[in-house]
Motif scaffolding. Structure first.
Motif: not given
Ligand SMILES: Nc1ncnc2c1ncn2[C@@H]1O[C@H](COP(=O)(O)OP(=O)(O)OP(=O)(O)O)[C@@H](O)[C@H]1O
Ligand SMILES: [Mg+2]
Lengths: 400, 339, 335
Positions: C43, C158-159
């Protein structure tokens, strides 16, 4: 008692839905109800008494407790009967007529007499011999008739004593008197004049500062937050003299006699409300999701834009909480208004007016109760209407 | 009537002007900043530099009005008051700690300090105690929310309003007359002679404290009630399974878990008590041995116009608040660290 | 065209170094996936590219320009957050239009772009709704739509799928793959925990470990030629079996790695024997856990129709040329 306790579990529980561990205790529930009831009564009766009293007839208010408001109260009275000049002749008899109450009509006579020692010697409707000749009859409605066969010659009217019953009577006369004659109405307007701007001005100023402290990076940020927290508890008393001198100096600059203006009070209240406002709003804003701010940044929003389009709308609950606080605090304040606005009658706010009434008319409860209720009614309305936000603000302001 | 109208128009105008000024300031300075340090034309490094310069100036634009207000109205006065407390009444002759020395020897000051200490002991403990009891009771009854709302209500009432309400409760008529004050009615109903509560030294202070307790209990109750609800139900159940009775659960499991909140409530009320002024001013104005520091200060400042002595008393109040202030700041800093 | 170049990029938080000397080239139009264990800095790396964190060392270039300190909005990127980060007080249309409004685009233009994006993402029906009135999958699509309307040079994810349930995950994954095909000029950088997402979506995968770049390559490169023990163990599911001691010694290695799918059940010469301790039959495959005396059981992929009794002895052997040999330092031994 036992049955009541056994039935207790059927009673719906408090809204939390938390099962009560006290329920298992026999008697416990009944005691809980009782204890809370007593406490609630202690907390509400004084206010209830004030409200009820303010609506009572002022004669009754002065002679009987407000808890007797619904029952008839007895008072003693005295009236002087007219002299011989008031007599009329009818069919060879002479009469003096009148009403012991004058024009006051809500009372009834239960008994009367001729001496102070025995005001209730004769029930209403009966008649009593007079020393000046003839006999007098007093009716329940207060009408009296003194009849004699010979003409009256007395020059000084004798007195009749009576016991009267006042039927319960509720009236808004006290309010009318307080709002008009006592100048409370004017103070009411003054209070609004002080409160509304003093509530609105700090909000924007605090919100911008809170945003900077919550979401912008810059040197000394931690220090400023600490400063705000410290200023939260600084006693107002520290500020009074320096500010008053400052105000007076500024007033001199403009050629005014003193610095006591509404503008001065607004600014003072704004400043005194700022630490709490900044603290509350910063806590709230810091709790907003970081991703939203970041997303807005990537979308090209400047800090100014993020503040106006994201943070302000999302902080509405905190803004509401603070506004209520500030409103109540300013409305209820005595010290700041007294110092910065002065004690002239036409500039008194409600709290100041009430204090001056306490001093000048400390025993006129019809004035005091109505006056007090006028001062507390606005905060009470605000409080009950917006309690949710108020509580939320309290929790954010102190638990965090 | 005309001046009333004028006054109202003035107030509305003030709101409009103030809001307009705020908007103009915040919007204007931002616009100016973006304009003066615009990144439009240049590119690359120069643009980046300007972006960064702007973002280091902007926070101060946001903070400026607030900092200005705080400085002028709170920070500067603190220093000025400390300075004035070292001068005589007129503010011209330096007297060192003379005002403080005077205060120590002044019977009224001593009485005030004593009373303040009494207030500090009694009011926070009673308000917190009652608040806790009511919170505990109300949380388990179906009408608990109504009860809490009613107990909370005095929070909305001004100290002066509350003073009138209680003065009515404490009202005294001569012996033999019908009492219209609730307290004396009860006392005479029980067969005792009526009392002039407000003029009985020592006890009258207690009766004044009752007013503040009455107001502050709602605050304590709301905060503690929230804390009680935050206690995980499982810990109570676990204790019950371990065989603890209700009182042990309350004292061993619940109280320790809300201890932090109790301390916060206590200190918050303590600060209110230190500053209490309106109640004394409205009820007795310090007569009959009820004087407290805040009222004494007011007298010296605005009745006797002795700024030196008044300031010295203000500084004493400030010193009393100082430990709590430091503790608060520490706590806030610790919290920021964990964020 | 958008070519990202990271040279010696580092990021410190005070004393903690979260990113360490990262060198990475992401070419235009590429779909790059960052994988790595939790806390490895995925991240953070993504956020430094976005400009949400400033890097403390090295340079970040987009199309040849150093953008280390450039504001996020000026980097031509769009980001989709794990928590969606929808603006809760704006309806779907306004959420998607926000960036365009800030860029001062005309009303008609905004309307056209938002409606087109909504169309692609099947959101047309929901434009007037607030985010709170949408399902998780719909919210995720709004978040993607918000990125699309800006037509960015680089997409950052991000995910994005981790808050969705299994079925929605597959559907949205396909949608993202399609999006990548349609917007073939846009670079996409995608952080995930999920092996399948990484293997199926990526043009190249970048494996991070403790803030360092462990290996970059196409999914097949990573699978077939892991450049370290860590990558070998990280890519592939179930993970690769590792053998030490005598077994590895025979192959001339410190550690020998064999994937479950490269072990067969056979008692030919040189096979290893152990005991069945557990099996997990997924229908298509049957994963057999074998105790061979090591710390962790050895996993073998067998046919779904097979059945083995727990406790029974069993012999296994690696397929020819499907073994990975590593030296003491965890580096592969060539040849
Ligand atoms: N603001 C910060 N201050 C200090 N350390 C931080 C900060 N943000 C992240 N870290 C640390 O940096 C490291 C990398 O964090 P990062 O969020 O990039 O990991 P990640 O690979 O995304 O993990 P996950 O898969 O769990 O999301 C972690 O060890 C984290 O604790
Ligand atoms: Mg992460």
């Amino acid at each position: 008692m036992t049955t009541a306790v056994e039935q207790a579990p059927a009673i719906p529980r408090a809204s939390t839905g938390r099962p009560s561990w006290l329920a298992g205790l026999t008697l416990g529930r009944a005691l809980t109800h009782l204890a809370l009831l007593v406490l609630v009564l202690i907390w509400t009766l004084p206010t209830a008494g004030l409200l009820i009293s303010s609506l009572r007839d002022k004669d009754q208010l002065a002679v009987s407790g407000w808890w007797t408001a619904l029952t008839t109260s007895e008072t003693q009275g005295v009236t002087r009967i007219g002299t011989a000049e008031a007599q009329v002749e009818e069919g060879g008899r002479y009469f003096i007529r009148g009403n012991v109450f004058g024009t006051d009509t809500n009372k009834t006579v239960t008994a009367f007499g001729l001496s102070n020692a025995a005001p209730g010697a004769e029930p209403a409707g009966g008649s009593v011999e007079m020393t000046d000749g003839g006999a007098i009859t007093v009716q329940a409605d207060g009408a009296f008739e003194w009849a004699s066969d010979a003409p009256f010659a007395h020059t000084r009217g004798p007195r009749i004593f009576y016991v009267s019953a006042i039927a319960p009577r509720f009236t808004i006369d006290n309010y009318i008197e307080v709002l008009t004659a006592s100048g409370v109405g004017r103070s009411f307007i003054n209070s609004f004049t002080v409160t509304i701007p003093a509530t609105i001005i700090p909000i924007l100023i605090a919100a911008f500062a809170a945003y900077a402290l919550a979401w912008m990076r810059f040197p000394f940020r931690g220090l400023i937050v600490a400063l705000v927290v410290g200023l939260l508890v600084v006693p107002l008393q520290m500020s009074l003299i320096p500010l008053l001198s400052l105000y007076n100096d500024i007033a001199k600059l403009f050629g005014a006699t003193d610095g006591k203006t509404y503008l001065g009070v607004w600014l003072a209240h704004t400043a005194f409300g700022l630490p709490l406002a900044i603290y509350l709003l910063r806590n709230y804003m810091a709790g907003l999701p970081r991703e939203i701010m970041e997303s807005a940044r990537i979308d090209g929003a400047s800090h100014f834009k993020i503040f106006t389009t994201m943070v302000l709308p999302l902080s509405f609950p905190a803004l509401a909480s603070f506004s209520i606080f500030q409103f109540l605090w300013v409305w209820n304040d005595l010290l700041v208004a007294m110092v910065f606005l002065g004690a002239q009658q036409d500039k008194l706010v409600l709290t100041g007016k009430l204090v001056s009434l306490l001093g000048s008319r400390g025993n006129n409860w019809e004035i005091l109760t109505a006056g007090a209720f006028v001062t507390i009614v606005v905060p009470l309305i605000v409080f009950f209407a917006l309690q949710r936000y108020f509580v939320r603000g309290l929790l954010a302001g102190s638990v965090k | 009537m005309d001046d009333v109208l004028q006054q109202l128009v003035g107030a509305i105008l003030a709101i409009v002007i103030a809001l307009a000024a705020c908007v103009a300031y915040f919007w204007g300075t931002n616009w100016l900043l973006d304009r003066v340090l615009s990144s439009g034309s240049s590119s690359g490094d120069a643009m980046t530099k300007r972006d960064n310069l702007r973002s280091s100036i902007r926070p101060w634009l946001f903070l400026f009005p607030a900092l200005l207000f705080l400085s002028v109205y709170l920070i500067y006065p603190v220093f000025e008051t400390v300075r004035l407390s070292l001068f005589d009444g007129s503010g011209r002759t330096f007297v060192g700690f003379g005002n403080y020395a005077w205060a120590l020897g002044d019977p009224n000051f001593q009485r005030s300090v004593l009373n303040n200490v009494l207030w500090l002991i009694i009011v926070p403990s009673m308000a917190t105690g009652f608040g806790l009891v009511i919170a505990v009771l109300a949380d388990r009854l179906w009408w608990g929310n109504i009860a809490k709302s009613l107990v909370f209500m005095p929070m909305a009432i001004s100290f002066v309003g509350a003073s009138v309400i209680w003065r009515f409760v404490y009202d005294y008529r001569g012996e033999g007359d019908l009492q219209i004050g609730l307290l004396n009615a009860i006392v005479t109903g029980l067969g005792f002679p009526p009392q002039a509560w407000i003029t009985m030294p020592f006890w009258n202070s207690i009766f004044l404290m009752v007013i503040l307790i009455w107001i502050q209990t709602g605050f304590a109750m709301v905060i503690l009630s929230a804390a009680l609800r935050g206690i995980p139900e499982e810990t109570l159940e676990a204790a019950r399974i371990d065989g603890a009775n209700d009182f042990r659960i309350f004292f061993d499991i619940m109280i320790p878990q809300i201890w932090g909140t109790i301390v916060v409530v206590w200190t918050t009320i303590t600060i209110v008590v230190l500053k209490v002024f309106d109640i004394i001013f409205a009820m007795t104005n310090g007569q009959w041995d009820t004087e407290v520091l805040a009222n004494l200060m007011f007298k010296w400042m605005f009745v006797n116009f002795d700024y030196g002595r008044g300031s010295a008393i203000a500084v004493v109040i400030m010193l009393a608040v100082l430990p709590i202030m430091i503790w608060n700041i520490r706590r806030a800093n610790a919290e920021q660290g964990t964020r | 065209m958008s070519h990202l170049k990271l040279t010696d990029v580092s990021k410190d938080y005070g004393h903690v170094q979260v990113l360490k000397h990262i060198n990475l080239d992401i070419v235009s139009g590429e779909f790059m996936v960052f994988v790595g264990p939790s806390g490895s800095g995925k991240s953070t790396l993504l956020r430094t590219i976005a400009g949400l964190e400033t890097i403390t060392g090295g340079t970040l270039e987009i199309d040849g320009e150093v953008v280390n300190h450039r504001a996020p909005s000026k980097r031509g990127i769009a980001m989709v957050f794990q928590s969606y980060a929808l603006y809760p007080h704006m309806n779907v249309f306004d959420n998607m239009a926000y960036a365009l409004k800030i860029a001062n685009e005309s009303k008609d233009e905004i309307k056209r772009k938002v409606e087109a994006a909504a169309e692609t993402l099947q959101l047309s029906k929901y434009l007037k709704r607030l985010p709170g009135q949408l399902s998780g999958g719909q919210r995720q699509r709004v978040a993607i739509g918000r990125a699309i309307v800006r037509d960015p040079k680089v997409f950052l994810f991000d995910e994005p799928l981790s808050n969705l349930d299994a079925a929605l995950r597959v559907a949205t994954r396909l949608q993202i793959a399609k999006l990548h095909q349609e917007m073939s000029k846009s670079t996409m950088i995608y952080v995930t925990h999920d092996q399948v997402e990484a293997m199926t979506l990526a043009d190249r995968i970048c494996v991070l470990r403790d803030g360092m770049l462990e290996q970059v390559g196409t999914p097949m490169e990573l699978y077939e030629n892991p450049q370290s023990l860590f990558v070998a163990g990280f890519i592939g599911s179930p993970k690769m079996n590792f053998f030490n001691g005598a077994i590895a010694g025979k192959y001339g290695a410190e550690t020998l790695g064999v994937r479950p799918e490269h072990l067969e059940i056979s008692d030919r010469e040189g096979s290893w024997s152990g005991k069945v301790i557990h099996q997990e039959n997924l229908g298509s495959d049957n994963f057999i856990y074998i105790d061979m005396g090591g710390e962790e059981p050895v996993v073998v992929r067998a046919d779904g129709a097979s059945h083995y009794t727990t406790g029974a002895p069993i012999s296994i052997a690696p397929m020819a040329n499907k073994t990975y040999r590593f030296d003491k330092a965890g580096k592969p031994i060539k040849g």
